[in-house]
Scaffold this active site. Structure first.
Site, PDB file in Angstrom:
ATOM      1  N   PRO A   1       0.815  -1.223   0.000  1.00 30.39           N
ATOM      2  CA  PRO A   1       0.000   0.000   0.000  1.00 30.39           C
ATOM      3  C   PRO A   1       0.845   1.269   0.000  1.00 30.39           C
ATOM      4  CG  PRO A   1      -0.267  -1.228   2.071  1.00 30.39           C
ATOM      5  CD  PRO A   1       0.609  -2.052   1.187  1.00 30.39           C
TER       6      PRO A   1
ATOM      7  N   GLU B   1       2.643  -8.631   8.124  1.00 33.64           N
ATOM      8  CA  GLU B   1       2.651  -7.185   8.387  1.00 33.64           C
ATOM      9  C   GLU B   1       3.459  -6.376   7.395  1.00 33.64           C
ATOM     10  OE1 GLU B   1       0.837  -5.568  10.858  1.00 33.64           O
ATOM     11  OE2 GLU B   1      -0.065  -7.553  10.809  1.00 33.64           O
TER      12      GLU B   1
ATOM     13  N   ARG C   1      -4.635  -7.481 -20.689  1.00 33.98           N
ATOM     14  CA  ARG C   1      -5.644  -7.079 -21.668  1.00 33.98           C
ATOM     15  C   ARG C   1      -5.157  -5.976 -22.594  1.00 33.98           C
ATOM     16  NH1 ARG C   1      -8.793  -3.158 -20.622  1.00 33.98           N
ATOM     17  NH2 ARG C   1     -10.750  -4.138 -21.216  1.00 33.98           N
TER      18      ARG C   1
ATOM     19  N   ASP D   1     -12.215   1.730 -23.493  1.00 36.15           N
ATOM     20  CA  ASP D   1     -12.503   1.646 -22.068  1.00 36.15           C
ATOM     21  C   ASP D   1     -12.424   3.001 -21.388  1.00 36.15           C
ATOM     22  OD1 ASP D   1     -12.700  -1.026 -22.034  1.00 36.15           O
ATOM     23  OD2 ASP D   1     -10.661  -1.390 -21.344  1.00 36.15           O
TER      24      ASP D   1
HETATM   25  N1  ADE Z   1      -0.822  -5.283   0.001  1.00 34.71           N
HETATM   26  C1  ADE Z   1      -1.639  -4.887   0.998  1.00 34.71           C
HETATM   27  N2  ADE Z   1      -2.402  -3.852   0.632  1.00 34.71           N
HETATM   28  C2  ADE Z   1      -2.075  -3.564  -0.667  1.00 34.71           C
HETATM   29  C3  ADE Z   1      -2.509  -2.598  -1.589  1.00 34.71           C
HETATM   30  N3  ADE Z   1      -3.443  -1.690  -1.300  1.00 34.71           N
HETATM   31  N4  ADE Z   1      -1.953  -2.611  -2.827  1.00 34.71           N
HETATM   32  C4  ADE Z   1      -0.987  -3.501  -3.126  1.00 34.71           C
HETATM   33  N5  ADE Z   1      -0.530  -4.433  -2.293  1.00 34.71           N
HETATM   34  C5  ADE Z   1      -1.067  -4.473  -1.065  1.00 34.71           C
END
Ligand code: ADE
Length: 242
Positions: free
Chosen positions: A89, A116, A154, A169
């Site tokens: 993230p 984690e 794709r 798209d």
């Molecule tokens: N691993 C955990 N959350 C994630 C996310 N939002 N994007 C990519 N990998 C992740």
């Protein structure tokens, strides 16, 4: 293109890659996708891949050894240079433009974590492109890996039957420019469903009028739902690119 996905749960990703458009793209030889179990690269008899964080704190952290070894072994299998991708993230947010960039690479090596997080030396030592699929935290990278692979495959030449479909798209990239319009509304049979009729213009056979209507609809929809995209959505760059 070759795509490797390193994961603790290959059985989650594999069926997805065998199905539908991605499965057909593989059968047609447009892309080769392989899932590798990170545990195959652990060095102890318990197949350990994670450990407690130094300094304390909750959760477990993916260890360097198995990840470095998996990457080295997979890279040695193929002379094409791999773009390493770490799913987190904290990474660059996936959008259509990044999917387009990745689709131009010869090889992707995607590392999906769990627990984690990763030992920081995985970032330092492997220098991967860190990618996030959105501002939320998943319990693992598998869903993110499937999203990235889908959005990339794709776009590969010959993968979608109709060459116009990817370009039409929402968020399509045309001629290297980001055409950030949402897609116009689509209808199919029947002509009337529960008193809801297909707009007359679509039944007119007048392709010029249909094109104009679709452009207008795409613009209105973008303005209404995603005003933040309007700068890339010029009046003549609607959802009907060639
Ligand atoms: N691993 C955990 N959350 C994630 C996310 N939002 N994007 C990519 N990998 C992740």
């Amino acid at each position: 293109m070759r795509i490797d996905v390193v994961t603790l749960f290959p059985e989650v990703c594999e069926p997805f890659f065998q199905a539908s458009i991605i499965g057909r793209a593989q059968a047609a030889g447009r892309v080769e996708i392989a899932c590798t179990n990170l545990r195959d690269y652990s060095t102890d008899k318990h197949h350990t891949v994670d450990d407690r964080p130094f300094g304390g704190g909750p959760g477990m952290v993916l260890m360097c050894g198995p990840v470095f070894d998996a990457v080295a072994a997979l890279e040695a299998e193929d002379p094409r240079s791999a773009t390493r991708i770490l799913l987190t993230p904290q990474g660059r947010r996936l959008d259509q433009s990044l999917a387009g960039e990745l689709a131009s690479r010869e090889r992707l090596l995607i590392i999906a974590g769990h627990y984690e997080g990763f030992d920081e030396r995985i970032r330092i030592g492997l220098e991967p492109l860190e990618v996030s699929i959105g501002d939320y935290v998943l319990s693992g990278g598998e869903a993110a890996a499937m999203v990235i692979v889908d959005s990339v495959v794709r776009l590969l030449p010959g993968v979608l039957g109709d060459d116009g479909s990817a370009a039409e798209d929402s968020f399509s990239i045309v001629a290297g420019e980001s055409e950030q319009c949402l897609e116009y509304p689509q209808y199919t049979r029947p002509r009337v469903f529960r008193d809801m009729a297909v707009p007359d213009v679509l039944m007119s056979g007048d392709h010029g009028r249909i094109r104009e209507w679709r452009k207008q609809q795409a613009l209105e929809r973008t303005k209404d739902r995603r005003p933040d995209l309007m700068t890339g959505c010029e009046p003549d760059s609607g959802g009907d690119q060639p």
